[in-house]
Design a protein around this motif. Structure first.
Motif, short mmCIF file in Angstrom:
data_model
loop_
_atom_site.label_atom_id
_atom_site.label_comp_id
_atom_site.label_asym_id
_atom_site.label_seq_id
_atom_site.Cartn_x
_atom_site.Cartn_y
_atom_site.Cartn_z
N PHE A 290 -0.85 6.29 0.76
CA PHE A 290 -0.06 6.88 -0.33
C PHE A 290 0.86 7.98 0.19
O PHE A 290 2.05 8.00 -0.10
N PHE A 291 0.30 8.87 1.00
CA PHE A 291 1.09 10.02 1.45
C PHE A 291 2.14 9.65 2.49
O PHE A 291 3.23 10.22 2.50
N GLU A 292 1.81 8.68 3.33
CA GLU A 292 2.83 8.20 4.27
C GLU A 292 4.01 7.63 3.48
O GLU A 292 5.18 7.90 3.81
N ARG B 293 0.83 -1.22 0.00
CA ARG B 293 0.00 0.00 0.00
C ARG B 293 0.86 1.26 0.00
O ARG B 293 0.44 2.31 -0.48
N CYS B 294 2.06 1.17 0.57
CA CYS B 294 2.93 2.34 0.64
C CYS B 294 3.82 2.48 -0.59
O CYS B 294 4.48 3.49 -0.78
N ALA B 295 3.83 1.43 -1.44
CA ALA B 295 4.87 1.35 -2.47
C ALA B 295 4.81 2.49 -3.50
O ALA B 295 5.82 3.14 -3.76
N LEU B 296 3.63 2.75 -4.03
CA LEU B 296 3.55 3.73 -5.11
C LEU B 296 3.99 5.11 -4.63
O LEU B 296 4.86 5.75 -5.22
N GLY B 297 3.40 5.53 -3.51
CA GLY B 297 3.80 6.82 -2.95
C GLY B 297 5.28 6.84 -2.62
O GLY B 297 5.97 7.83 -2.85
N PRO C 104 7.27 4.12 13.00
CA PRO C 104 6.09 4.58 13.75
C PRO C 104 4.81 4.59 12.92
O PRO C 104 3.72 4.33 13.45
N ILE C 105 4.93 4.86 11.62
CA ILE C 105 3.74 4.83 10.75
C ILE C 105 3.19 3.41 10.70
O ILE C 105 1.98 3.19 10.84
N PHE C 106 4.06 2.45 10.53
CA PHE C 106 3.62 1.05 10.45
C PHE C 106 3.00 0.59 11.77
O PHE C 106 2.05 -0.18 11.79
N GLU C 107 3.57 1.09 12.87
CA GLU C 107 2.99 0.72 14.18
C GLU C 107 1.58 1.29 14.31
O GLU C 107 0.68 0.65 14.83
N GLY D 248 9.55 7.99 1.33
CA GLY D 248 10.37 7.94 0.12
C GLY D 248 11.15 9.22 -0.08
O GLY D 248 12.34 9.20 -0.39
N PHE D 249 10.46 10.36 0.13
CA PHE D 249 11.12 11.64 -0.08
C PHE D 249 12.30 11.81 0.88
O PHE D 249 13.41 12.14 0.47
N LEU D 250 12.06 11.58 2.16
CA LEU D 250 13.13 11.78 3.15
C LEU D 250 14.27 10.80 2.91
O LEU D 250 15.45 11.17 2.98
#
Lengths: 136, 113
Positions: free
Chosen positions: B4-6, A71-75, B27-30, B11-13
């Protein structure tokens, strides 16, 4: 010798997603006269085989939540491209200061983090006082 | 589009700083319901993927020094095996505080230099 120690501890922390790369980058830039951008490149390269080893072991232990990662992959991929391009545009000195701020935020968070319920599957022997309080 | 935004933030950082995606992802996954172990392990899977993308783009700009990375990799591999073996057992709290203190000191030194 120092490279062995830096490599080892970076590997330990990186294999758990605990920020191992910070050790390698800090060491390279402070003590091995490496530019910030070059040090970041070294860490990314370093991380790939290290992560692959850890990943195989984590998969074997059934610890990877594949659905969530998907779910996180695309972003994540879009972000990675933007972030990497951004780091190439920013001047090295500024990148280093921003990196220092990122480290500061992380370091303070870790220093003052509260103990979580232990991450183990034998929780039975360490039942805390707050047995019924599913806080948060 | 859930998460998506998480994902984009991690990815950006991770791309911008060439490191650190994991400390954002865990922490996001938790929060998404993972146990701490599962969150740490899943973050490695996620950041591995992000780092592949980042490595390709760093490669285009000629910013990759394979020799320098190679001198750390065998030691890092030993560390990774150690870390992955003990992920199930480790009492991370004191380790995190100590590591946090070291990183904070390094950050202050960098900001002042």
């Amino acid at each position: 010798m120092t490279e062995a120690l830096v490599g080892f501890f970076t590997g330990v922390l990186a294999s758990m997603g605990l920020g191992g790369g910070f050790i390698l980058i800090v060491w390279l830039t402070m003590f091995a006269e490496t530019e910030q951008k070059a040090a970041q490149g070294v860490n990314v390269l370093f991380f790939l085989p290290i992560a692959l080893i850890a990943l195989i072991m984590h998969l074997k232990n059934g610890l990877v939540n594949k659905a969530l990662v998907k779910r996180c992959a695309l972003g994540g991929i879009i972000g990675a491209i933007l972030g990497t391009l951004g780091s190439q545009i920013v001047a090295g000195g500024l990148l280093r200061k921003l990196f220092a701020l990122f480290l500061l935020a992380f370091g303070l968070r870790e220093m003052f983090s509260k103990a979580k319920p232990e991450m183990s599957d034998n929780d039975a022997d360490k039942t805390d006082s707050k047995k019924n309080g599913t806080a948060e | 589009m859930k998460n998506f935004f998480e994902g984009t933030l991690c990815g950006f950082l991770n791309g911008f700083f060439g490191s650190g995606g994991g400390v954002i992802a865990v922490p996001i996954f938790e929060r998404e319901g993972c146990s701490p172990q599962e969150a740490h392990a899943s973050s490695v899977a996620f950041i591995f993927m992000l780092s592949l993308v980042t490595a390709v783009f760093y490669g285009f700009s000629g910013a990759l020094d394979f020799g320098a990375a190679w001198s750390f990799i065998p030691w890092g591999a030993a560390g990774a095996i150690t870390g992955a073996l003990f992920l199930k057992k480790i009492k991370a709290q004191w380790l995190k505080r100590l590591f946090g203190a070291i990183i904070t000191a390094a950050a202050v030194r960098m900001l002042l230099s």
